[in-house]
Design a protein around this motif. Structure first.
Motif, short mmCIF file in Angstrom:
data_model
loop_
_atom_site.label_atom_id
_atom_site.label_comp_id
_atom_site.label_asym_id
_atom_site.label_seq_id
_atom_site.Cartn_x
_atom_site.Cartn_y
_atom_site.Cartn_z
N GLY A 116 0.46 -2.32 -2.40
CA GLY A 116 0.42 -3.72 -2.78
C GLY A 116 -0.54 -4.51 -1.90
O GLY A 116 -1.34 -5.33 -2.39
N GLU A 117 -0.50 -4.26 -0.59
CA GLU A 117 -1.38 -4.99 0.33
C GLU A 117 -2.85 -4.59 0.15
O GLU A 117 -3.75 -5.43 0.29
N TYR A 128 -4.35 -1.50 -11.43
CA TYR A 128 -3.02 -2.11 -11.40
C TYR A 128 -2.07 -1.43 -12.39
O TYR A 128 -0.89 -1.22 -12.09
N LEU A 141 4.40 2.10 -1.27
CA LEU A 141 4.19 1.09 -2.31
C LEU A 141 3.85 -0.26 -1.70
O LEU A 141 3.02 -1.00 -2.24
N TYR A 142 4.48 -0.57 -0.59
CA TYR A 142 4.17 -1.81 0.14
C TYR A 142 2.70 -1.80 0.58
O TYR A 142 1.98 -2.80 0.41
N PHE A 156 -3.93 -9.49 -10.17
CA PHE A 156 -2.63 -8.88 -9.85
C PHE A 156 -1.62 -10.01 -9.61
O PHE A 156 -1.20 -10.27 -8.47
N TRP A 166 8.19 -5.80 -7.64
CA TRP A 166 7.44 -5.96 -6.38
C TRP A 166 8.31 -6.60 -5.30
O TRP A 166 8.17 -6.28 -4.11
N MET A 170 4.92 3.06 -9.41
CA MET A 170 6.18 2.47 -8.98
C MET A 170 7.35 3.04 -9.77
O MET A 170 8.41 3.34 -9.20
N ALA A 223 -0.90 1.54 -10.71
CA ALA A 223 0.02 1.20 -9.63
C ALA A 223 1.43 0.98 -10.17
O ALA A 223 2.42 1.43 -9.57
N GLU A 242 1.60 -10.81 -10.00
CA GLU A 242 2.90 -10.71 -9.35
C GLU A 242 2.78 -10.53 -7.83
O GLU A 242 3.63 -11.01 -7.08
N LEU A 243 1.71 -9.87 -7.38
CA LEU A 243 1.53 -9.67 -5.95
C LEU A 243 1.24 -10.98 -5.22
O LEU A 243 1.53 -11.10 -4.02
N TYR A 275 8.76 -5.39 -1.43
CA TYR A 275 8.38 -6.25 -0.30
C TYR A 275 9.58 -6.72 0.52
O TYR A 275 9.41 -7.11 1.68
#
Length: 282
Positions: A223-224, A169, A219-220, A272, A206, A176, A172, A274-275, A210
């Motif tokens: 995140g998934e 993370y 990036l989307y 994670f 995020w 970003m 990641a 925020e996701l 999204y």
């Protein structure tokens, strides 16, 4: 050619193909003699072999998981998301295998486990160095978890390195920033040995991704993949808790932990945050 001659010829040809005395065989390649001779039950109980095989195969899956997870972290750090996506998907599938494995162990009843428990001494899955490296790679850092490995220098060095390294993370979030998404400086360079704490600024970052997935497709997707990963990890943890409760109830664990009470606390850890939070606002 008579039927008998034809049969003799087929047998001779197949016999030649089945002779591996000069070449590497399946068992040679996989070192099956070593693997299949590594189970040494200490008790007279029939069910101890199940207990051993369950944990040995889990460690093999975790070895592969770490191999993939570490490579995925390197790929994210190197902006190679296509490779990272494949590896992260594989990690999630490995976790599914580990979830299924608990179903086999759950066939062990409390009296059957009680018969082998005295022979386990203080050994416990809590002491798994590979599992601890997985936790650290996913961001659940805890300096106290180094102590169980202090007596084994090589193992301690591996766990310590995972503790000090950025998690998947962390990488990641740095990606970003490199991709043009605003990211607070304190998330780009921090003390990686500390557990990750949720940030409103990261939450907003995020949301940018999204709310416009076509603009930020990679990036989307990342995140998934991370949500898939944590989803699978939660299931693995939950299945662990329920199996332990089913087999030993609320007895203390052999490694000195509270057993089920300790494992239940781990269910509340969010890797994670925020996701998961952004889903309420989308």
């Amino acid at each position: 050619m008579t039927d008998q001659k034809r049969t003799e010829q087929i047998v001779a040809e197949e016999g030649a193909q089945l002779d591996f005395s000069r070449d590497m065989s399946y068992g040679d390649y996989l070192h099956l003699d070593q693997i299949l001779s590594a189970q040494h039950p200490l008790s007279p109980a029939h069910d101890e072999l199940l207990f051993i095989v369950q944990h040995q195969t889990s460690e093999l899956w975790m070895k592969l998981m770490l191999h993939e997870l570490r490579a995925a972290i390197r790929s994210v750090a190197g902006d190679d998301l296509h490779s990272a996506f494949k590896m992260l998907s594989r990690v999630s599938r490995i976790m599914e295998q580990l979830v299924g494995a608990w179903s086999v162990l759950s066939t062990m009843t409390p009296p059957e486990y009680t018969a082998i428990r005295p022979y386990l001494s203080n050994s416990s899955g809590f002491q798994s160095a590979q599992y601890r490296c997985i936790e650290f790679a996913l961001g659940n850092k805890n300096a106290a978890m180094l102590k169980p490995h202090a007596h084994h220098p090589a193992r301690l060095a591996e766990v310590d390195a995972a503790w000090r390294a950025p998690s998947v993370y962390d990488e990641a979030l740095r990606l970003m920033k490199r991709s043009g998404i605003d990211m607070p400086a304190d998330r780009l360079e921090r003390d990686w040995t500390l557990p990750y704490e949720a940030s409103d600024a990261v939450h907003q970052a995020w949301l940018v991704v999204y709310r416009d997935p076509k603009q930020h497709w990679d990036l989307y997707q990342l995140g998934e993949k991370l949500v898939d990963l944590e989803d699978a990890f939660r299931l693995w943890r939950f299945r662990h808790v329920t199996t332990v409760e089913r087999v030993i109830g609320f007895k203390r664990g052999t490694g000195g932990t509270g057993g089920v009470s300790y494992l239940r606390k781990m269910l509340d850890v969010v890797l994670f945050p925020e996701l998961w939070r952004i889903r309420t606002e989308l």
